[in-house]
Design a protein around this motif. Structure first.
Motif, mmCIF file in Angstrom:
data_model
loop_
_atom_site.group_PDB
_atom_site.id
_atom_site.type_symbol
_atom_site.label_atom_id
_atom_site.label_comp_id
_atom_site.label_asym_id
_atom_site.label_seq_id
_atom_site.Cartn_x
_atom_site.Cartn_y
_atom_site.Cartn_z
ATOM 1 N N THR A 1 -3.146 -5.611 -1.065
ATOM 2 C CA THR A 1 -3.298 -4.270 -0.497
ATOM 3 C C THR A 1 -4.617 -4.145 0.250
ATOM 4 N N SER B 1 -9.282 -1.010 -4.207
ATOM 5 C CA SER B 1 -8.029 -1.015 -4.955
ATOM 6 C C SER B 1 -8.312 -1.464 -6.379
ATOM 7 N N MET C 1 0.820 -1.209 0.000
ATOM 8 C CA MET C 1 0.000 0.000 0.000
ATOM 9 C C MET C 1 0.856 1.263 0.000
#
Length: 242
Positions: A61, A52, A25
């Motif tokens: 992430t 995402s 991230m």
């Protein structure tokens, strides 16, 4: 998304090699997730949804965000050429479409990417939704149906109040993101991640930017020692620097 490996250019010079690279991230987005979770802990918002865009690895992430305290995730699947040309405008279109679909009242995202340093997604998303925006936020508080945002600007700090729904982009000093504990990492595996395609959202990912060629930076030449200032001036003249 950040690339945590040695950056290599593809043999055909069409882009950067991303195969097998672990996704993590963006630090500014970690700050955004932390702020959203804090607002929920204060019972100022009901639910935190992490989003995402990208290939299957993007779920790594999302799982990080879920381990930090997000309630559920949405993975917008973007692969192939669309992924290679995915830019702030395309991501903004996706976020705006999801905000309408989810009836969101607040979008919090990192102020910029750290790979290409683009600082446009928050502003574009606000424009597409026609929502107020509080960019470069170093402090956020809710006062009824309004947001008070302290913004970092060149001259210091600026305090604004904006109506909701709104878009906020997180700056470095907004907070310090928590570490995901092992129990929360295990809990995150059971949280739901919905998979959607841009077409499902009515989003066209056609890019307005064409990448002509990507080259590695030239190899740095070894330095040369000189004995005197006159030698230095002479070398600079010989190389056409002065």
């Amino acid at each position: 998304m950040t690339l945590t490996d040695v950056i290599r250019v593809k043999p055909d010079n069409s882009g950067v090699v991303t195969d097998g690279v672990k996704h993590s991230m963006n630090p500014f987005c970690e700050i955004a997730v932390e702020e959203a979770v804090k607002l929920k802990e204060k019972k100022l918002i009901k639910e935190v949804v992490a989003v995402s865009c990208g290939p299957q690895q993007a779920q790594e992430t999302i799982r990080t965000a879920l381990a930090m305290g997000a309630d559920r995730g949405i993975h917008v699947q973007v692969t192939g050429k669309d992924y290679e040309t995915l830019g702030p405008l395309q991501v903004s279109k996706i976020l705006a479409a999801l905000a309408k679909k989810e009836d969101a009242q607040l979008i919090i995202l990192g102020k910029q990417a750290i790979d290409d340093d683009c600082n446009q997604t928050g502003q574009m998303t606000a424009a597409l939704l026609d929502w107020p925006q509080g960019t470069f936020a170093s402090e956020v508080s809710m006062e009824g149906d309004k947001l008070k945002v302290v913004r970092e600007i060149d001259g210091g700090l600026e305090m604004i109040k904006i109506n909701t729904p709104a878009v906020v982009s997180a700056d470095l000093r907004l907070n310090t993101p928590r570490y995901a504990t092992l129990p929360n990492i295990m809990k995150a595996k059971k949280k739901k991640i919905a998979n959607v395609n841009p077409a499902d959202l009515g989003v066209d990912l056609t890019s307005r930017v064409e990448i002509l060629r990507v080259d590695e930076p030239p190899q740095r030449q070894a330095g040369v020692k000189v004995e005197t200032v006159d030698d230095l001036v002479g070398k600079l003249k010989d190389t056409g620097r002065i």
